[in-house]
Design a protein around this motif. Structure first.
Motif, mmCIF file in Angstrom:
data_model
loop_
_atom_site.group_PDB
_atom_site.id
_atom_site.type_symbol
_atom_site.label_atom_id
_atom_site.label_comp_id
_atom_site.label_asym_id
_atom_site.label_seq_id
_atom_site.Cartn_x
_atom_site.Cartn_y
_atom_site.Cartn_z
ATOM 1 N N GLU A 110 39.278 -15.747 46.717
ATOM 2 C CA GLU A 110 38.071 -16.570 46.818
ATOM 3 C C GLU A 110 37.172 -16.322 45.606
ATOM 4 O OE1 GLU A 110 36.133 -15.912 50.568
ATOM 5 O OE2 GLU A 110 38.054 -15.644 51.604
ATOM 6 N N ARG A 111 36.923 -17.369 44.841
ATOM 7 C CA ARG A 111 36.167 -17.178 43.597
ATOM 8 C C ARG A 111 34.722 -16.731 43.829
ATOM 9 N NH1 ARG A 111 36.893 -22.432 40.049
ATOM 10 N NH2 ARG A 111 36.867 -23.428 42.102
ATOM 11 N N ASP A 112 34.153 -17.094 44.984
ATOM 12 C CA ASP A 112 32.757 -16.721 45.230
ATOM 13 C C ASP A 112 32.636 -15.374 45.936
ATOM 14 O OD1 ASP A 112 33.815 -17.526 47.622
ATOM 15 O OD2 ASP A 112 32.134 -18.807 48.202
ATOM 16 N N ARG A 121 42.724 -8.809 41.842
ATOM 17 C CA ARG A 121 42.901 -10.184 41.376
ATOM 18 C C ARG A 121 43.933 -10.257 40.248
ATOM 19 N NH1 ARG A 121 36.514 -11.621 42.253
ATOM 20 N NH2 ARG A 121 36.839 -12.850 44.152
ATOM 21 N N GLU A 180 42.300 -19.862 38.987
ATOM 22 C CA GLU A 180 41.572 -20.357 40.156
ATOM 23 C C GLU A 180 42.174 -19.817 41.448
ATOM 24 O OE1 GLU A 180 40.581 -24.615 42.399
ATOM 25 O OE2 GLU A 180 41.361 -24.591 40.340
ATOM 26 N N HIS A 181 43.508 -19.851 41.568
ATOM 27 C CA HIS A 181 44.163 -19.360 42.778
ATOM 28 C C HIS A 181 44.009 -17.846 42.938
ATOM 29 C CE1 HIS A 181 45.848 -23.099 44.040
ATOM 30 N NE2 HIS A 181 46.612 -23.259 42.972
ATOM 31 N N ALA A 215 36.800 -16.918 37.928
ATOM 32 C CA ALA A 215 35.934 -18.072 37.676
ATOM 33 C C ALA A 215 36.613 -19.069 36.759
ATOM 34 C CB ALA A 215 34.605 -17.615 37.084
ATOM 35 N N ASP A 216 37.377 -18.561 35.793
ATOM 36 C CA ASP A 216 38.070 -19.435 34.851
ATOM 37 C C ASP A 216 39.140 -18.618 34.132
ATOM 38 O OD1 ASP A 216 36.625 -17.876 32.967
ATOM 39 O OD2 ASP A 216 35.006 -19.354 32.909
ATOM 40 N N ALA A 255 44.788 -21.949 33.786
ATOM 41 C CA ALA A 255 43.497 -22.199 34.438
ATOM 42 C C ALA A 255 43.674 -22.325 35.946
ATOM 43 C CB ALA A 255 42.854 -23.459 33.875
ATOM 44 N N GLU A 256 44.770 -22.965 36.372
ATOM 45 C CA GLU A 256 45.030 -23.106 37.800
ATOM 46 C C GLU A 256 45.437 -21.772 38.421
ATOM 47 O OE1 GLU A 256 46.830 -27.514 38.327
ATOM 48 O OE2 GLU A 256 47.801 -26.275 36.809
#
Length: 299
Positions: A198-200, A236, A259-260, A264-265, A255-256
């Motif tokens: 989860e990025r957040d 991560r 994200e997974h 953040a990028d 980039a994908e």
């Protein structure tokens, strides 16, 4: 995961062909189902002899259940309590009232590691932060239609297995884990494992889930010569490397992948790889072995 569980396999294991699921969704090696339960309905979960094809289950019912374990002890399970069906224990589950039950079925091979360090929990698991998270995730999967892809199936499979594993670790009898007593840091690491994609999710979110201040959380990790930020970053990085070495994710760009894996990028993922002593993600991906771990060892 080892085996792909189908509805027929689960129904045969429950010993009843009349508990047809209202919904059944398979995500590669795991299965999520929802069933209607009449008052007095019984499921007889038989102990499985094998290891390679063994199945474990988690049940979450809208009404109370009565659980008779292998030792002949009956335990009441209120609504929303988790019921754990160990593959090597005989259990009978009875619906005290009419309602429904959500279930997740996972190959035991994805969970058996729990018994290498702690004893697997009993059949009834009290509600907890991790348990409520699993409940919410299953509810989303079973009530909201979405078109599956190989990527989402892979991610859901991994996430379900990690969430179930974390629930079992949290609920296990407190004992010795890898030579030391289980502690709050084990729960923190389990939460990281569950939510690292989860990025957040960050250290503040982890502290909130742990009901601690950020400073208290940092002190807990500092006592072991670590920090929550460093461990979350490494978790991560590990997930990103797993995705890079999986042939199912070959079509995805960096980039994908980032994200997974919860970054953040792509730039954030590149910095995390550098801090872990690894080459750039592009180099790591190029040298990864198809379907296996990267040829580059974590420094």
């Amino acid at each position: 995961m080892g085996i792909a569980i189908d509805v027929g396999a689960v129904m045969r294991q429950l010993g009843s062909g009349r508990q047809n699921p209202l919904v059944a969704r398979r995500y590669r090696g795991v299965l999520a189902t929802q069933h209607a339960l009449e008052k007095g309905a019984e499921w007889h979960w038989a102990a499985q002899a094998g290891e390679s094809d063994a199945i474990a289950g988690i049940l979450i019912a809208t009404g109370p259940l009565r659980v008779l374990g292998g030792e002949g002890v009956t335990v009441e399970a209120p609504a929303a309590t988790l019921c754990f069906l160990h593959p090597h224990r005989t259990v009978t589950v009875t619906a005290v009232a009419a309602g429904s039950v959500m279930c997740v079925w996972v190959p035991w091979g994805a969970l058996a590691e729990i018994e290498s360090g702690v004893r697997a929990p009993s059949e009834v698991i009290p509600p907890s932060t991790l348990g409520r998270g699993l409940h919410a995730f299953l509810s989303s999967l079973l009530t909201q239609h979405s078109d599956p892809t190989v990527y989402t199936d892979y991610l859901v499979e991994r996430l379900i297995a990690e969430m179930v594993f974390s629930v079992l670790v949290e609920a296990a009898p407190r004992g010795i884990v890898e030579g030391r007593k289980a502690s709050g840091i084990d729960r923190a690491r389990s939460l990281m494992l569950v939510r690292r994609g989860e990025r957040d999710f960050d250290v503040t979110g982890l502290a909130r889930d742990m009901h601690l201040s950020v400073r208290q959380l940092q002190r807990m990790f500092a006592a072991e010569g670590s920090s929550p930020a460093d461990e979350l970053r490494r978790a991560r990085v590990e997930l990103a490397r797993d995705l890079m070495s999986d042939t199912d994710y070959a079509p995805l760009g960096l980039a994908e992948i980032a994200e997974h894996a919860g970054f953040a990028d792509a730039a954030g993922m590149r910095r995390a790889f550098a801090l872990s002593g690894l080459p750039s993600p592009r180099v790591v991906r190029r040298t990864a072995r198809p379907g296996g771990a990267s040829a580059l060892a974590m420094q």
